[in-house]
Scaffold this active site. Structure first.
Site, PDB file in Angstrom:
ATOM      1  N   GLY A  46      19.187 -55.498  36.108  1.00  0.00           N
ATOM      2  CA  GLY A  46      18.612 -54.499  35.210  1.00  0.00           C
ATOM      3  C   GLY A  46      19.351 -53.182  35.372  1.00  0.00           C
ATOM      4  O   GLY A  46      19.927 -52.911  36.428  1.00  0.00           O
ATOM      5  N   GLN A  51      21.118 -44.273  34.717  1.00  0.00           N
ATOM      6  CA  GLN A  51      21.997 -44.769  35.786  1.00  0.00           C
ATOM      7  C   GLN A  51      23.475 -44.742  35.403  1.00  0.00           C
ATOM      8  O   GLN A  51      24.334 -44.914  36.272  1.00  0.00           O
ATOM      9  CB  GLN A  51      21.595 -46.197  36.190  1.00  0.00           C
ATOM     10  CG  GLN A  51      20.250 -46.267  36.890  1.00  0.00           C
ATOM     11  CD  GLN A  51      19.972 -47.685  37.327  1.00  0.00           C
ATOM     12  OE1 GLN A  51      19.473 -48.497  36.563  1.00  0.00           O
ATOM     13  NE2 GLN A  51      20.329 -48.005  38.566  1.00  0.00           N
ATOM     14  N   CYS A  96      18.787 -51.449  44.171  1.00  0.00           N
ATOM     15  CA  CYS A  96      19.061 -50.702  42.946  1.00  0.00           C
ATOM     16  C   CYS A  96      20.553 -50.377  42.918  1.00  0.00           C
ATOM     17  O   CYS A  96      21.121 -50.003  43.942  1.00  0.00           O
ATOM     18  CB  CYS A  96      18.236 -49.418  42.953  1.00  0.00           C
ATOM     19  SG  CYS A  96      18.520 -48.360  41.535  1.00  0.00           S
ATOM     20  N   LEU A  97      21.170 -50.535  41.755  1.00  0.00           N
ATOM     21  CA  LEU A  97      22.599 -50.248  41.663  1.00  0.00           C
ATOM     22  C   LEU A  97      22.899 -48.784  41.996  1.00  0.00           C
ATOM     23  O   LEU A  97      24.007 -48.465  42.401  1.00  0.00           O
ATOM     24  CB  LEU A  97      23.125 -50.579  40.258  1.00  0.00           C
ATOM     25  CG  LEU A  97      23.076 -52.053  39.859  1.00  0.00           C
ATOM     26  CD1 LEU A  97      23.697 -52.250  38.486  1.00  0.00           C
ATOM     27  CD2 LEU A  97      23.758 -52.935  40.894  1.00  0.00           C
ATOM     28  N   HIS A 139      10.487 -51.529  37.601  1.00  0.00           N
ATOM     29  CA  HIS A 139      11.587 -50.808  38.259  1.00  0.00           C
ATOM     30  C   HIS A 139      12.395 -49.996  37.245  1.00  0.00           C
ATOM     31  O   HIS A 139      12.687 -48.816  37.471  1.00  0.00           O
ATOM     32  CB  HIS A 139      12.473 -51.833  38.986  1.00  0.00           C
ATOM     33  CG  HIS A 139      13.650 -51.251  39.700  1.00  0.00           C
ATOM     34  ND1 HIS A 139      13.820 -51.341  41.070  1.00  0.00           N
ATOM     35  CD2 HIS A 139      14.739 -50.570  39.239  1.00  0.00           C
ATOM     36  CE1 HIS A 139      14.953 -50.732  41.403  1.00  0.00           C
ATOM     37  NE2 HIS A 139      15.536 -50.268  40.313  1.00  0.00           N
ATOM     38  N   GLU A 140      12.735 -50.621  36.123  1.00  0.00           N
ATOM     39  CA  GLU A 140      13.603 -49.949  35.137  1.00  0.00           C
ATOM     40  C   GLU A 140      12.859 -48.865  34.355  1.00  0.00           C
ATOM     41  O   GLU A 140      13.424 -47.811  34.075  1.00  0.00           O
ATOM     42  CB  GLU A 140      14.217 -50.972  34.172  1.00  0.00           C
ATOM     43  CG  GLU A 140      15.076 -52.054  34.835  1.00  0.00           C
ATOM     44  CD  GLU A 140      16.143 -51.514  35.781  1.00  0.00           C
ATOM     45  OE1 GLU A 140      16.597 -50.374  35.608  1.00  0.00           O
ATOM     46  OE2 GLU A 140      16.517 -52.239  36.716  1.00  0.00           O
ATOM     47  N   HIS A 143      12.759 -45.715  36.206  1.00  0.00           N
ATOM     48  CA  HIS A 143      13.971 -44.894  36.061  1.00  0.00           C
ATOM     49  C   HIS A 143      13.845 -43.934  34.875  1.00  0.00           C
ATOM     50  O   HIS A 143      14.309 -42.804  34.932  1.00  0.00           O
ATOM     51  CB  HIS A 143      15.213 -45.773  35.831  1.00  0.00           C
ATOM     52  CG  HIS A 143      15.832 -46.298  37.086  1.00  0.00           C
ATOM     53  ND1 HIS A 143      16.332 -45.478  38.075  1.00  0.00           N
ATOM     54  CD2 HIS A 143      16.085 -47.559  37.509  1.00  0.00           C
ATOM     55  CE1 HIS A 143      16.847 -46.220  39.053  1.00  0.00           C
ATOM     56  NE2 HIS A 143      16.700 -47.498  38.739  1.00  0.00           N
TER      57      HIS A 143
HETATM   58 ZN    ZN Z   1      17.272 -49.147  39.829  1.00  0.00          ZN
END
Ligand code: ZN
Length: 176
Positions: A46, A51, A96-97, A139-140, A143
């Site tokens: 995701g 991000q 998380c990236l 999670h997304e 963000h």
């Molecule tokens: Zn993340």
């Protein structure tokens, strides 16, 4: 196709307000394609627009299938909004990236419903989603509210993360 740089925690871009998408044009399609490319390149499941430094309400998700392969469950969610959270909180092991090299356990709802728009601006919904997709949606969309999963850790754990993380970031810089 273009792979964008991923914004790394604790960059302030991850905290900025994210604007609603109101124009559904080719630029939006291109941006979403770039988000998918960037997500796959970094082996994520995701990615939210902030991000990659774009403060707009866009999320892409692709949950791997039973053979651990991606491509069949691709989702592009414009202006997503969780409309229902259900069940008793469950532990979720997450990474998380934007927080490379770090994983930890946070609490999530096991079931959610979400409304969003597709690339044409058409209203869509996913109802009573469970499993990894439910976790990923939480999670997304976090963000998009300026929240990173590590914000949900206890203070003790976060202090520990910050110590460990400064080492990880130094190692990453060396690796480049
Ligand atoms: Zn993340």
């Amino acid at each position: 196709m273009a792979i964008r740089n991923v914004v790394i925690y604790p960059d302030e871009i991850l905290r900025k307000p994210n604007a609603d998408v109101t124009v559904f044009d080719d630029d939006l399609k291109q941006l979403c394609a770039d988000m998918l490319d960037t997500m796959y390149k970094n082996e994520g499941i995701g990615l939210a627009a902030p991000q990659i430094g774009v403060n707009r309400k866009i999320v892409v998700i692709d949950i791997p299938d039973d053979n651990d392969e991606q491509g069949k469950n691709q989702l592009i969610l414009i202006n997503p909004k969780i409309t229902k959270r259900e069940g008793e909180l469950v532990e979720s092991q997450e990474g998380c990236l934007s927080v490379p090299g770090y994983q930890d356990t946070v609490m999530r709802y096991p079931k959610v419903s979400v409304t969003y728009q597709d690339l044409e601006g058409k209203e869509q919904q996913l109802n009573d989603v469970e499993g990894l997709l439910a976790i990923c949606l939480q999670h997304e969309t976090d963000h998009l509210d300026g929240v990173v999963f590590v914000d949900k850790l206890s203070r003790l754990k976060r202090d520990r993360l910050h110590k460990k993380y400064s080492r990880i970031l130094k190692e990453l810089q060396h690796a480049e």
